[in-house]
Design an enzyme around this catalytic site. Structure first.
Site, mmCIF file in Angstrom:
data_model
loop_
_atom_site.group_PDB
_atom_site.id
_atom_site.type_symbol
_atom_site.label_atom_id
_atom_site.label_comp_id
_atom_site.label_asym_id
_atom_site.label_seq_id
_atom_site.Cartn_x
_atom_site.Cartn_y
_atom_site.Cartn_z
ATOM 1 N N HIS A 1 -14.870 -27.623 -6.225
ATOM 2 C CA HIS A 1 -15.200 -26.267 -5.788
ATOM 3 C C HIS A 1 -15.261 -25.284 -6.944
ATOM 4 O O HIS A 1 -15.978 -24.290 -6.876
ATOM 5 C CB HIS A 1 -14.260 -25.829 -4.662
ATOM 6 C CG HIS A 1 -14.643 -26.472 -3.373
ATOM 7 N ND1 HIS A 1 -14.107 -27.674 -2.967
ATOM 8 C CD2 HIS A 1 -15.574 -26.143 -2.457
ATOM 9 C CE1 HIS A 1 -14.676 -28.033 -1.829
ATOM 10 N NE2 HIS A 1 -15.565 -27.124 -1.499
ATOM 11 N N GLU B 1 -19.829 -34.809 7.165
ATOM 12 C CA GLU B 1 -19.374 -35.026 5.784
ATOM 13 C C GLU B 1 -18.347 -36.154 5.689
ATOM 14 O O GLU B 1 -17.795 -36.411 4.627
ATOM 15 C CB GLU B 1 -18.838 -33.727 5.175
ATOM 16 C CG GLU B 1 -17.889 -32.943 6.033
ATOM 17 C CD GLU B 1 -17.529 -31.587 5.433
ATOM 18 O OE1 GLU B 1 -17.871 -31.307 4.281
ATOM 19 O OE2 GLU B 1 -16.862 -30.807 6.142
ATOM 20 N N ASP C 1 -18.843 -33.876 0.265
ATOM 21 C CA ASP C 1 -17.740 -34.672 0.815
ATOM 22 C C ASP C 1 -18.219 -36.025 1.299
ATOM 23 O O ASP C 1 -17.491 -37.016 1.216
ATOM 24 C CB ASP C 1 -17.058 -33.914 1.970
ATOM 25 C CG ASP C 1 -16.017 -32.939 1.440
ATOM 26 O OD1 ASP C 1 -15.279 -33.313 0.509
ATOM 27 O OD2 ASP C 1 -15.957 -31.796 1.934
ATOM 28 N N CYS D 1 -26.301 -28.850 3.292
ATOM 29 C CA CYS D 1 -25.724 -27.692 2.602
ATOM 30 C C CYS D 1 -24.857 -28.126 1.420
ATOM 31 O O CYS D 1 -24.245 -27.296 0.762
ATOM 32 C CB CYS D 1 -24.932 -26.806 3.560
ATOM 33 S SG CYS D 1 -23.511 -27.624 4.290
HETATM 34 C C1 PEP Z 1 -19.929 -30.405 1.379
HETATM 35 O O1 PEP Z 1 -18.902 -31.077 1.491
HETATM 36 O O2 PEP Z 1 -21.019 -30.873 1.006
HETATM 37 C C2 PEP Z 1 -19.914 -28.960 1.664
HETATM 38 C C3 PEP Z 1 -21.015 -28.255 1.684
HETATM 39 O O3 PEP Z 1 -18.700 -28.361 1.858
HETATM 40 P P1 PEP Z 1 -17.681 -28.070 0.652
HETATM 41 O O4 PEP Z 1 -18.433 -28.283 -0.642
HETATM 42 O O5 PEP Z 1 -17.229 -26.664 0.776
HETATM 43 O O6 PEP Z 1 -16.594 -29.061 0.877
HETATM 44 MG MG MG Z 2 -17.209 -30.291 2.533
#
Ligand code: PEP
Ligand code: MG
Length: 593
Positions: A200, A447, A471, A518
């Site tokens: 992140h 995910e 994920d 996403c």
């Molecule tokens: C993902 O896991 O691809 C996602 C968009 O959520 P995050 O990156 O916040 O875990």
């Molecule tokens: Mg995620």
């Protein structure tokens, strides 16, 4: 001496600047420039903090109980000595006077210089005094924070680059929430020792759209305060103290990148339509309501992922209540002027910890595998009151624009059932309180491989799904996305990952449900043709990635791409096969490998 450090490229472009070393625990210290007229006041602030800490330590010494061990008093002596040592507070003034750093930043910068000197000491006793120095600096920072609260300190002056050397931040690690505060900061690039490409911290760095390299291992040990540094965010290379020729080469690259950006920005208002007429929805991922401005500027047609958890992270006290959340969601919804805003319920855990530790979180913090522990929807369902509060806040925002609800990390059908019950209860509560809201679409993040494998059962309950590929890759390949030690195995091209994505898109489309991606793959042009071939028509990414993805879409023929999909999916090496099948020359060189 010039040398290179290698890491993982996470945010494209080239940054050139002087290194500012920041200890991980101190990245949340305010970093801003003051102007010449504020220098005296800033030095006074430092002096006042020093006096306050001196009297604090004096009181501790005076009130020391008779039975206290004698070492304690000796320790306080050492702290007082360090406090008054010219190399600490005296030298800190130089950073304020000559560099115009605010007092807290100046103090942290000086601490970094001294900490290195301690690290290099032969004598073990002296080396260990570094911890004392850090404690004294902590006291000073706390005293300044108290002083600022009382005196209502003058706000930061965020200086435009005007004349001064640009700066790049070098740290062992930066927490995702701390990274956010660099949005309008003085730094033009970042380097961290740890982290993976889709950690992140890397994601937030990418959203800031400034060059960054993570997982550069020893960078914060090898690079010295004030070294000249080039960050090559495309290659993941950091060049320290480059020769004039190398520097000129990178400056040339910088100018080229700027020209390319200016060229791409002309596509802002061009609809994203493929050569064969397929309209593609380009959405953005945001962390806070203010990001909506960048979303509109980039020409996005909505928010595909609002990571609401950033509002919950790094808060010293209470978590945000219903009204505070509602205001934030409403702000995002209003800023998007009628375009859809997909708000994801809290996705804390793993590399997005909460500061406040409830019983549940404490248990979580000590879990052996935090990424597999009490995170995301699991955490929300374990805190039902908090969850309903968030659901009410999101529902209330729906009275001000188009809101969609997204639930992270679902794996079990029972979780879906409990989520839907919580939503029904939240609606009932709003209805009884006569609070306006509208019916909203509800979606699931896909995910976890389990969710992808039983997708039809999921789709019966949801209006849409959004593939969280970050994920999905982590859980499919059993690779911690934030761990640079296994980053070479975090492979979005792995056939198993691609098959799960392809199946999810195909099944959602067959059941007439919305489907988007996403995760970071959506904004990575290496994957644009492949995702189009799989039938994806909705991509959600950082605002800065929209133009280049759109460019690829405008040149793509979705029907022709789809015909070649099977060859790529059946291949042992989909990355190579992808560039051969789709004729995308750059794919091979830009790939994650
Ligand atoms: C993902 O896991 O691809 C996602 C968009 O959520 P995050 O990156 O916040 O875990
Ligand atoms: Mg995620």
């Amino acid at each position: 001496m010039s040398f290179q450090v290698f890491g993982l490229p996470v945010s494209r472009g080239v940054a050139i600047g002087r290194a500012v070393l920041v200890a991980s625990s101190r990245v949340d210290v305010a970093h801003y420039f003051i102007d010449e007229t504020q220098v005296v006041a800033e030095i006074d602030r430092l002096r006042a903090a020093r006096d306050a800490v001196a009297s604090e330590l004096g009181v501790l010494q005076r009130d020391m109980p008779a039975e206290a061990p004698p070492e304690l008093s000796a320790l306080l002596d050492v702290h007082l000595m360090l406090l008054h040592d010219e190399t600490l507070t005296g030298a800190t003034k130089h950073w304020i006077r000559d560099r115009h750093y605010n007092a807290e930043w100046a103090l942290s910068a000086q601490l970094e210089v001294l900490a290195r000197q301690f690290d290099e000491m032969e004598d073990e006793y002296l080396r260990e005094r570094k911890a004392d120095l850090e404690q004294v600096v902590e006291r000073l920072l706390r005293a300044m924070a108290r002083g600022a609260a009382f005196a209502g300190a003058a706000g930061p002056v965020v200086r435009e680059s005007g004349g001064e050397d640009p700066l790049v931040l070098v740290a062992n690690d930066v927490a995702p929430a701390d990274m956010l505060q660099f949005k309008r900061s003085v730094f033009t690039g970042f380097i961290t020792d740890v982290g993976g490409k889709t950690s992140h911290t890397a994601i937030v760095a990418r959203s800031l759209d400034i060059p960054a390299v993570v997982g550069a291992r020893e960078a914060s040990r090898l690079i010295r305060q004030d070294d000249w540094v080039v960050i090559d965010g495309d290659a993941g290379i950091v060049v320290v103290n480059p020769s004039p020729i190398v520097l000129e080469e990178y400056r040339f690259r910088q100018r080229q990148i700027e020209l390319e950006r200016a060229r791409l920005s002309r596509l802002r208002h061009t609809p994203a339509v493929t050569l064969d007429g397929e309209r593609i929805e380009l959405l953005v991922n945001i962390e806070q309501p203010a990001d909506a401005i960048a979303a509109l500027e980039a020409g996005a047609v909505g928010v595909g992922l609002f990571r609401s958890e950033f509002m919950f992270m790094s808060r010293a006290g209470e978590l945000p209540g219903e009204d505070e959340q509602f205001e934030a969601y409403r702000a995002a919804v209003e800023a998007m002027k009628g375009l859809p805003v997909t708000i994801r319920t809290v996705d804390v855990g793993a590399d997005k910890p909460l500061d406040r530790m409830s019983i549940n979180e404490l248990r979580h913090a000590h879990a052996l595998n935090p990424a597999m522990g009490l995170r995301a929807i699991r955490w929300s369902l374990s805190e039902p009151a908090m969850f309903r509060q968030q659901l009410r806040a999101i529902l209330r925002a729906s009275a001000y624009g188009k809101v969609r609800l997204l639930v992270p990390m679902l794996a079990h059908l029972s979780e879906i059932k409990h989520t839907m019950e919580a939503l029904a209860r939240a609606k009932q509560q709003l209805y009884e309180a006569r609070r306006p809201f509208t019916e909203i679409e509800v979606g699931a993040m896909i995910e976890v491989p389990a969710a992808a494998l039983i997708l039809p059962a999921f789709l019966r309950h949801f209006d849409f799904v959004s593939l969280g590929t970050n994920d999905l890759i982590q859980y499919t390949l059993a690779i911690d996305r934030a761990d640079e030690a296994v980053a070479h195995l975090y492979d979005p091209w792995h056939p198993a990952v691609l098959q799960l994505i392809a199946r999810t898109i195909a099944q959602a489309r067959a059941m007439n449900k919305g489907v988007s991606v996403c995760g970071e793959m959506a904004g990575d042009t290496d994957f644009t043709e492949l995702l189009l071939a799989m039938g994806l028509r909705s991509f959600s990414m950082h605002p800065s990635q929209i133009a280049s993805v759109k460019q690829r879409i405008l040149l793509a023929d979705a029907r022709r791409l789809a015909v070649r999909l099977e060859t790529v999916l059946a291949s042992d090496d989909p990355c190579a096969s992808c560039s051969a099948a789709f004729g995308v020359v750059e794919s091979a060189t830009l790939s994650a490998r």
